[in-house]
Design a protein around this motif. Structure first.
Motif, PDB file in Angstrom:
ATOM      1  N   VAL A 185     -10.348  -3.685  12.991  1.00  0.00           N
ATOM      2  CA  VAL A 185      -8.242  -4.048  13.594  1.00  0.00           C
ATOM      3  C   VAL A 185      -7.961  -2.883  12.875  1.00  0.00           C
ATOM      4  N   ALA A 186      -7.283  -1.873  13.456  1.00  0.00           N
ATOM      5  CA  ALA A 186      -6.379  -0.488  13.459  1.00  0.00           C
ATOM      6  C   ALA A 186      -5.159  -0.444  13.902  1.00  0.00           C
ATOM      7  N   PRO A 187      -4.345  -0.783  12.912  1.00  0.00           N
ATOM      8  CA  PRO A 187      -3.150  -1.135  13.006  1.00  0.00           C
ATOM      9  C   PRO A 187      -2.670   0.275  12.677  1.00  0.00           C
ATOM     10  N   GLY A 188      -1.759   0.757  13.235  1.00  0.00           N
ATOM     11  CA  GLY A 188      -0.290   1.679  12.035  1.00  0.00           C
ATOM     12  C   GLY A 188       0.035   1.263  11.146  1.00  0.00           C
ATOM     13  N   PRO A 189       1.383   2.134  10.632  1.00  0.00           N
ATOM     14  CA  PRO A 189       1.579   0.742   9.813  1.00  0.00           C
ATOM     15  C   PRO A 189       2.618  -0.256   9.832  1.00  0.00           C
ATOM     16  N   VAL A 190       1.831  -1.201   8.737  1.00  0.00           N
ATOM     17  CA  VAL A 190       1.713  -2.397   8.497  1.00  0.00           C
ATOM     18  C   VAL A 190       3.125  -2.671   7.830  1.00  0.00           C
ATOM     19  N   ALA A 191       4.303  -3.189   7.674  1.00  0.00           N
ATOM     20  CA  ALA A 191       5.516  -3.516   6.832  1.00  0.00           C
ATOM     21  C   ALA A 191       4.958  -4.341   5.456  1.00  0.00           C
ATOM     22  N   THR A 192       4.125  -3.580   4.634  1.00  0.00           N
ATOM     23  CA  THR A 192       3.859  -5.011   3.439  1.00  0.00           C
ATOM     24  C   THR A 192       3.616  -4.092   2.288  1.00  0.00           C
ATOM     25  N   GLU A 193       3.603  -4.525   1.210  1.00  0.00           N
ATOM     26  CA  GLU A 193       3.959  -3.704   0.061  1.00  0.00           C
ATOM     27  C   GLU A 193       2.907  -1.949  -0.012  1.00  0.00           C
ATOM     28  N   PHE A 194       1.511  -2.521   0.403  1.00  0.00           N
ATOM     29  CA  PHE A 194       0.550  -0.883   0.569  1.00  0.00           C
ATOM     30  C   PHE A 194       1.553   0.543   1.076  1.00  0.00           C
ATOM     31  N   LEU A 195       2.308   0.206   1.506  1.00  0.00           N
ATOM     32  CA  LEU A 195       3.257   1.340   1.792  1.00  0.00           C
ATOM     33  C   LEU A 195       4.059   2.463   0.918  1.00  0.00           C
ATOM     34  N   GLN A 196       4.722   1.097   0.046  1.00  0.00           N
ATOM     35  CA  GLN A 196       4.884   1.265  -1.636  1.00  0.00           C
ATOM     36  C   GLN A 196       4.287   2.410  -2.779  1.00  0.00           C
ATOM     37  N   ARG A 197       3.127   1.052  -2.516  1.00  0.00           N
ATOM     38  CA  ARG A 197       1.857   1.837  -3.725  1.00  0.00           C
ATOM     39  C   ARG A 197       1.443   2.612  -3.102  1.00  0.00           C
ATOM     40  N   SER A 198       1.239   2.901  -2.203  1.00  0.00           N
ATOM     41  CA  SER A 198       0.335   4.049  -1.997  1.00  0.00           C
ATOM     42  C   SER A 198       0.944   5.724  -2.103  1.00  0.00           C
ATOM     43  N   GLY A 199       2.411   5.382  -1.584  1.00  0.00           N
ATOM     44  CA  GLY A 199       3.141   6.802  -1.532  1.00  0.00           C
ATOM     45  C   GLY A 199       3.957   7.704   0.033  1.00  0.00           C
ATOM     46  N   ALA A 200       2.938   5.848   1.001  1.00  0.00           N
ATOM     47  CA  ALA A 200       3.213   6.512   2.048  1.00  0.00           C
ATOM     48  C   ALA A 200       4.199   6.215   3.217  1.00  0.00           C
ATOM     49  N   ASN A 201       5.251   5.352   2.168  1.00  0.00           N
ATOM     50  CA  ASN A 201       6.713   5.335   2.565  1.00  0.00           C
ATOM     51  C   ASN A 201       7.177   5.818   3.089  1.00  0.00           C
ATOM     52  N   ARG A 202       7.108   7.362   2.059  1.00  0.00           N
ATOM     53  CA  ARG A 202       8.128   8.584   1.574  1.00  0.00           C
ATOM     54  C   ARG A 202       7.188   9.399   2.267  1.00  0.00           C
ATOM     55  N   ALA A 203       6.318   9.530   3.066  1.00  0.00           N
ATOM     56  CA  ALA A 203       5.828  10.705   4.196  1.00  0.00           C
ATOM     57  C   ALA A 203       7.053  10.515   5.306  1.00  0.00           C
ATOM     58  N   ALA A 204       6.984  11.593   5.540  1.00  0.00           N
ATOM     59  CA  ALA A 204       8.366  11.405   7.100  1.00  0.00           C
ATOM     60  C   ALA A 204       7.063  11.475   8.414  1.00  0.00           C
TER      61      ALA A 204
END
Ligand SMILES: NC(=O)c1ccc[n+]([C@@H]2O[C@H](COP(=O)([O-])OP(=O)(O)OC[C@H]3O[C@@H](n4cnc5c(N)ncnc54)[C@H](OP(=O)(O)O)[C@@H]3O)[C@@H](O)[C@H]2O)c1
Length: 269
Positions: A185-204
């Motif tokens: 399964v290959a999703p793009g960004p998913v609204a989970t804690e992963f984005l904050q924890r990885s710091g990806a949420n701050r990337a353009a």
């Protein structure tokens, strides 16, 4: 395979305490499966199990750190103690880190290899032989659109997802005539804690891409697996992202991804 007439099939979800794993456990349970919820935080797993049990679903909890050497063996032992066998394995535990490989602590980066690659492969290889002997069941592996390109400033994460897709697609081809399915399964960004924890949420890059809902991703994953699909890319935005990485030459994609993921404090030679 052991003599197992008294064992019952279970959907074993690793990374079930939150995010996409929790959502897939919910979909599988609503589809009538007995689920085994695995992650480190027992408290969160117990809360997920209680929610599922309210709907009269059968859910077991096993707190386990997948980075431990004997994790697969301990999970196997837990299943047999509870008269269960792993019919479907869902590998949803994983993490990422954004930043320059030269700046991020090496041990934190190597943890991505240990969890996203080694633990996923170890669990898959542990349960696959019995699945093949039974001629049923299979594995759902969480890849990402990140599996389609190298990812400067999230280098190990993207590389780990490249491994997950390559490994899963190869197994799909090896096994699809055995009755066993391996779906990536290959999703793009998913609204989970992963984005904050990885710091990806701050990337353009992650700011411009729409965020998928984890329940939607879980539905697509479960439906795709049951339809015996090799690859599931949930949502139009993820499909477009994959198309772009496939159409454009690496000479364009690499600097583009790098620019959209870089942080000001990263080393940029
Ligand atoms: N969110 C996204 O944008 C996105 C996009 C594409 C692909 N993915 C992939 O989808 C998968 C799930 O991501 P998610 O968004 O659901 O992430 P998440 O919300 O951060 O959940 C990660 C899960 O992994 C478990 N986990 C982490 N380390 C573990 C360990 N050492 N042992 C056992 N369990 C561990 C966590 O539980 P504990 O902390 O309780 O152990 C949690 O249940 C990952 O492989 C991720 O790479 C995510």
């Amino acid at each position: 395979m052991s003599d197992e007439p008294s064992l019952r099939p279970a959907v074993v979800v690793v990374g079930a305490s939150r995010g996409i794993g929790k959502a897939i456990a919910g979909v599988a349970a609503r589809d009538g499966a007995t689920v085994v919820l695995v992650a480190r935080s027992e408290e969160h797993l117990a809360a997920v199990a209680a929610e599922l049990q309210k709907g009269d679903r059968e859910a077991f909890v096993f707190a386990l750190d997948l980075m431990e050497e004997d994790a697969s063996r301990r999970l196997e032992a837990f299943l047999s103690e509870n008269s269960l066998f792993c019919d479907v394995l869902v590998n949803s535990a994983g993490y990422g880190l954004r930043g320059s490989a030269a700046v991020l602590p090496a041990d934190d980066q190597l943890g991505i290899v240990d969890l996203n690659i080694r633990a996923l492969a170890a669990l898959t290889l542990c349960f696959l032989p019995d699945m093949v002997a039974r001629g049923r069941g299979g594995v759902i592996n969480l890849g990402s659109v990140a599996s389609f390109t190298p990812g400067p400033f999230m280098a190990l994460y993207y590389a780990s997802k490249g491994f997950v897709r390559s490994f899963s697609e190869a197994l799909y081809e090896e096994l699809h005539r055995t009755g066993v399915t391996v779906t990536c399964v290959a999703p793009g960004p998913v609204a989970t804690e992963f984005l904050q924890r990885s710091g990806a949420n701050r990337a353009a890059l992650f700011k411009v891409l729409p965020k998928l809902d984890s329940d939607y991703v879980a539905e697509c994953a479960w439906r795709g697996f049951k339809a015996r699909r090799r690859l599931v890319v949930p949502g139009l935005s993820s499909k477009l992202a994959v198309l772009i990485t496939r159409l454009l030459p690496s000479a364009l994609v690499l600097p583009l991804v790098g620019r959209l993921q870089r942080r000001s404090k990263d080393i940029c030679p």
